[in-house]
Write an enzyme that holds these catalytic residues in place. Structure first.
Site, PDB file in Angstrom:
ATOM      1  CD  GLU A 174       0.389   7.986   5.735  1.00 29.64           C
ATOM      2  OE1 GLU A 174       0.478   6.929   6.378  1.00 29.64           O
ATOM      3  OE2 GLU A 174      -0.180   8.048   4.631  1.00 29.64           O
ATOM      4  CD  GLU A 317       3.696   3.421   0.142  1.00 31.50           C
ATOM      5  OE1 GLU A 317       4.137   3.747  -0.985  1.00 31.50           O
ATOM      6  OE2 GLU A 317       3.558   2.236   0.485  1.00 31.50           O
TER       7      GLU A 317
END
Length: 351
Positions: A174, A317
């Site tokens: 994300e 991430e």
């Protein structure tokens, strides 16, 4: 209301294959339990893949990016513009997760599910924008139920692409300035605790900033109390588009029979929401690491999650999960390639 596909049961775990893998582990040329958690990982993956000797060789990474209206309140150490800037960095291969994806030879994609800016000019960024970020949950519900359904389906579509590429492990990541605040509020209502227990520094707030964040989020939860009747309504009221997409992806991967390797704090909140919405998916979730975000350990406890690594990571991430992926491969290799006592002509103490 759109179809409730996320309520369909997860793919069944193959208990026969799991039992066969346990027997094999017992007969390998080592004391039982000598390889610790690596043994249990291999046995668990055998049940998920339906074969005595599991194999992982085609990981898939989907990064979901979206903005949050609450960023206007200054709850992050970084300005909201960083979301779009980091999407550009992903697109051009400069982010940590890009390096890790290449290293583990993963399929890799970036999805704009709600960035407050135009990313359509960037190479290899999938356009699935639901809006220009969520509403400010400090004042309004973050999204409508229709928007929630759309975000869940963005996650489902990512899993379909993973399936088309024959992926055997799904990693979700994300990016969204403000999403640790959103995740803290959502996590608090999902496990029924005070939000202050989950609020941390996120991308780098000082202690005063953490206290301020906790106070604002606590007021928001009081404001929205009447809207928090179900896990889905909690996710719509407090989540981000990227958190909801992750939630949908975890459910869809479990339904498709693809093991999931969960990343850090924000991803674990999405995993918790997914399990609350569909408890059958729980066996399909493995946890890559325990992050430096203080409350992550609490969420892992709630999910009975055993993290593979504890390296002080706090990037997001999908980076922690990607870092842990080779451990899953090593567990499979040890399980399948070590000799049994009979093959090696070594006496087993049980004989």
């Amino acid at each position: 209301m759109q179809g409730m596909w996320w309520q369909a049961p997860a793919h069944a775990v193959n208990e026969t294959a799991q039992a066969a893998a346990a027997t094999r582990q017992h007969n390998l040329t080592k004391p039982t339990g000598a390889l610790g958690d690596l043994e249990g990982i291999a046995i668990r993956l055998a049940g998920l893949q339906g074969r005595e000797c599991p194999l992982l060789s085609r990981p898939w990474i989907s990064i979901f990016a979206a903005d949050h209206g609450l960023a206007a309140a200054g709850l992050s150490a970084y300005p909201q513009a960083v979301t779009a800037q980091m999407v550009a960095n992903f697109a051009h291969g400069g982010a940590a997760i890009c390096v890790l994806a290449k290293q583990i030879q993963a399929g890799f994609e970036v999805i704009d599910v709600g960035v407050a800016g135009d990313t359509s000019h960037l190479p290899n960024v999938i356009q699935a924008k639901i809006g220009l970020g969520t509403a400010n949950l400090l004042e309004h519900p973050a999204m409508s139920m229709d928007a929630l359904h759309a975000a869940l389906e963005v996650g489902q579509a990512a899993v379909r692409r993973a399936q088309a590429n024959k992926a055997d492990c799904f990693i979700g990541g994300e990016m969204g300035i403000g999403n640790t605040s959103s995740a803290s509020a959502l996590g608090a209502v999902l496990i029924n605790c005070e939000v202050a227990e989950l609020v941390g520094p996120g991308s780098g707030l000082d202690p005063a900033g953490v206290i301020r964040k906790a106070g604002l989020l606590s007021s928001a939860l009081q404001l929205h109390a009447s809207r928090l009747a179900s896990p889905a309504s909690m996710l719509a009221t407090l989540g981000g588009f990227e958190i909801a997409a992750l939630t949908g992806a975890y459910i869809a991967a479990s339904q498709a029979g693809i093991p999931v390797l969960v990343d850090g704090f924000i991803s674990t909140v999405a995993a918790l929401a997914a399990c609350k919405m569909n408890p059958s998916i729980t066996p399909w979730l493995l946890f890559g690491h325990q992050s430096a975000e203080p409350a992550h350990v609490r969420l892992l406890f709630e999910l009975d999650g055993q993290p593979l690594l504890k390296l002080g990571l706090r990037l997001g991430e999908g980076s922690g999960a990607a870092t842990a992926f080779p451990l899953l491969q090593l567990a499979c290799a040890l399980h399948s390639q070590m000799a049994t006592f009979a093959q090696a002509g070594v006496s087993n103490r049980d004989v």
